[in-house]
Design a protein around this motif. Sequence first.
Motif, short mmCIF file in Angstrom:
data_model
loop_
_atom_site.label_atom_id
_atom_site.label_comp_id
_atom_site.label_asym_id
_atom_site.label_seq_id
_atom_site.Cartn_x
_atom_site.Cartn_y
_atom_site.Cartn_z
N GLN A 1 38.28 51.99 40.59
CA GLN A 1 38.07 50.89 41.50
C GLN A 1 37.38 49.75 40.77
OE1 GLN A 1 35.73 52.66 44.61
NE2 GLN A 1 37.38 54.02 45.29
N THR A 2 37.79 48.53 41.03
CA THR A 2 37.21 47.36 40.39
C THR A 2 36.66 46.42 41.46
OG1 THR A 2 39.28 46.09 40.42
CG2 THR A 2 38.90 47.55 38.53
N PRO A 3 35.75 45.52 41.10
CA PRO A 3 35.25 44.55 42.08
C PRO A 3 36.35 43.69 42.68
CG PRO A 3 33.89 44.54 40.11
CD PRO A 3 35.07 45.39 39.80
N GLU A 4 37.38 43.43 41.89
CA GLU A 4 38.46 42.57 42.36
C GLU A 4 39.24 43.21 43.50
OE1 GLU A 4 41.58 39.54 40.15
OE2 GLU A 4 41.00 41.42 39.20
N ASP A 5 39.15 44.53 43.64
CA ASP A 5 39.84 45.20 44.74
C ASP A 5 39.36 44.69 46.10
OD1 ASP A 5 41.18 46.64 42.87
OD2 ASP A 5 40.00 48.47 43.12
N TYR A 6 38.11 44.23 46.14
CA TYR A 6 37.54 43.79 47.41
C TYR A 6 37.59 42.28 47.58
CZ TYR A 6 35.72 48.51 46.98
OH TYR A 6 35.61 49.87 46.82
N TYR A 7 38.13 41.58 46.60
CA TYR A 7 38.23 40.12 46.69
C TYR A 7 39.65 39.66 47.03
CZ TYR A 7 33.87 40.57 44.05
OH TYR A 7 32.61 40.92 43.64
N GLN A 8 40.59 40.58 47.10
CA GLN A 8 41.96 40.23 47.43
C GLN A 8 42.46 41.12 48.56
OE1 GLN A 8 44.15 40.74 43.80
NE2 GLN A 8 43.45 42.82 43.47
N ARG A 9 43.70 40.91 48.99
CA ARG A 9 44.23 41.62 50.15
C ARG A 9 44.24 43.12 49.91
NH1 ARG A 9 47.16 39.43 54.14
NH2 ARG A 9 48.46 41.29 54.14
N SER B 1 33.71 42.65 28.99
CA SER B 1 34.33 43.96 29.12
C SER B 1 35.00 44.17 30.47
CB SER B 1 33.28 45.07 28.90
OG SER B 1 32.27 44.98 29.88
N GLN B 2 34.65 43.37 31.48
CA GLN B 2 35.21 43.53 32.82
C GLN B 2 35.54 42.15 33.38
OE1 GLN B 2 31.76 45.73 34.28
NE2 GLN B 2 33.04 47.52 34.56
N THR B 3 36.70 41.68 33.06
CA THR B 3 37.13 40.36 33.52
C THR B 3 37.93 40.50 34.82
OG1 THR B 3 39.13 40.48 32.16
CG2 THR B 3 37.18 39.43 31.19
N VAL B 4 37.88 39.47 35.65
CA VAL B 4 38.62 39.45 36.90
C VAL B 4 39.32 38.11 37.04
CG1 VAL B 4 37.09 41.07 38.09
CG2 VAL B 4 36.60 38.63 38.17
N VAL B 5 40.42 38.11 37.80
CA VAL B 5 41.13 36.87 38.09
C VAL B 5 40.44 36.13 39.23
CG1 VAL B 5 43.33 35.88 38.82
CG2 VAL B 5 43.30 37.85 37.28
N ARG B 6 40.02 36.88 40.22
CA ARG B 6 39.34 36.29 41.37
C ARG B 6 38.00 37.00 41.57
NH1 ARG B 6 41.64 36.01 47.64
NH2 ARG B 6 39.78 35.02 48.55
N GLY B 7 36.94 36.21 41.63
CA GLY B 7 35.62 36.78 41.81
C GLY B 7 34.58 36.06 40.97
#
Length: 535
Positions: A296-304, A160-166
């Motif tokens: 806000q998603t977890p990926e927000d903190y894994y990229q610039r 349900s919550q996929t990310v590209v980076r993380g």
Amino acid sequence: MLFRWIKNVFKTPEEGGSQTKKPKHIESMEISLPLKLTSIKEAYEHSPDFVVRDFSGFGTKSSSLAICYIEGLTDPALLVELMESVNQFINTTSPLEDHPLDVQVKRILPSGNIQILDSVQLVHKAILTGNVVILMDGIQNVLAVPISGGARRSVEEPTSQTVVRGPKEGFTEELTTNITLVRRKIRSPDLKFQMHNIGEYTQTSVALAYIQGIAKPEVVAEVTKRLGSINTDSILESGYIEEFIQDSPLTPFPTMINTERPDTVAGSLLDGQVAILVDGTPFALIAPVTFFNFFQTPEDYYQRYDISTFLRAIRMMSFLISLLLPSTFIALTTFQQEMIPTTLLVTLAAQREGVPFPALLEALLMEVTFEVIREAGVRMPRAIGPAISIVGALVIGQAAVEAGLVSGAMVIVVSFTAISNFVIPYFSMATAVRLMRFPFMLLAGTLGLFGILAGAVPLLAHLVSLKSLGVDYLMPFSPFYKSNIKDLILRVPWWAMKTRPEEKVGLNKTRQAAHQYPSGSNNVIDSVNDPDSSK
């Protein structure tokens, strides 16, 4: 009459005292082994998976003991090891012959986490949670050895919550596995797990997770109180818990985040929030939350930080589009046509020339049709669901335009609205927007842009009034916290986020050192004002 019915439905347990369940009387265990076995066998009379191994009369010892467990809830390898230890015990002498039997048995057991039970209820609970219980003749206490196991789903990527980076790992249905996943993220003794058992029949294990010193003690105490007040037959999913402990049961907007990502839970705990993990579901609850946490998603903190800021702005814009685009289109084409450019107005008028329905009915027809197709795509078999939903939407939309039932512009508006709804990261917030879209369409179809404004003002007032475990829903705008703006729609770099969010965190408000700047860029950074300097 309607308000009286609503009051009866949502009255508190204190108001409905006669319906409150009373706890069962706690029965003590028998001392005689035959009586113990008779009592337990009667409880599991029609349970083919219940196993009893009676060692009475076997071996060189005169001691009598028996083992009970549920086949399928125990680990086969650990069970074999336990059986071998018991067989060795009853066939050999021990230097502890003069000690009580329970002391001798505990000495030879391969597990170190052995519980001593003294009531029938605790014995049944231990058996049904994957423990092996050891009954001994002449001793009232029962030993419970935790060797739970059986078929379990392995740790997989969240669906349900996929990310590209993380991280690609997600929670499972096993509570101990989920606790381990959080422990791997936060290796600190301050990470606490408070265990609860909720549900008279299900006896579901629920873990309240928080970081001591970061989470507010008042929030932890309030959640503990609300979990302890739940008196129900069953808890099968975290959604049950959410409905029992949420602040505002009548609002369509969620006041808790549900996630199946351990990194999301870990990040929330480090921000001062608490998490609720429920056995039997991969979805954990996070509270307290604000309205902006749902974008806000977890990926927000894994990229610039600049990319994250751009994506958050896209999500907020998609929220407004999903909520207001159909109603705005209805209002402009029905009442405020002078606000549409002349060329576009002529094009829209030409498209609607043969449409027999007003814009409001046209939009409602398309929205309901799309909701039916989306729900059908979810319920269909996974192999054909996506194909049917996509093909169905294309075929029905094209056929409706060619038949003159709807205009092409309306199909574009409804389609873009649906796509914008999928941009919202959390499904619970996206569902709330889907529900609120229809009242706005009705207001726009009757009052135009004034109707949209008449609906937006009460909606904003409702959002301001909401709270999540005492935290204001529209914080940091209401009330205003300037320091929290750094991680809202705008996300500043990690080295600039010195403190944790206000109103959520306890005593430990500092996240990192005061002058934590990127290496080699101090000359540039020193010329820029510290985002926290105004605090």
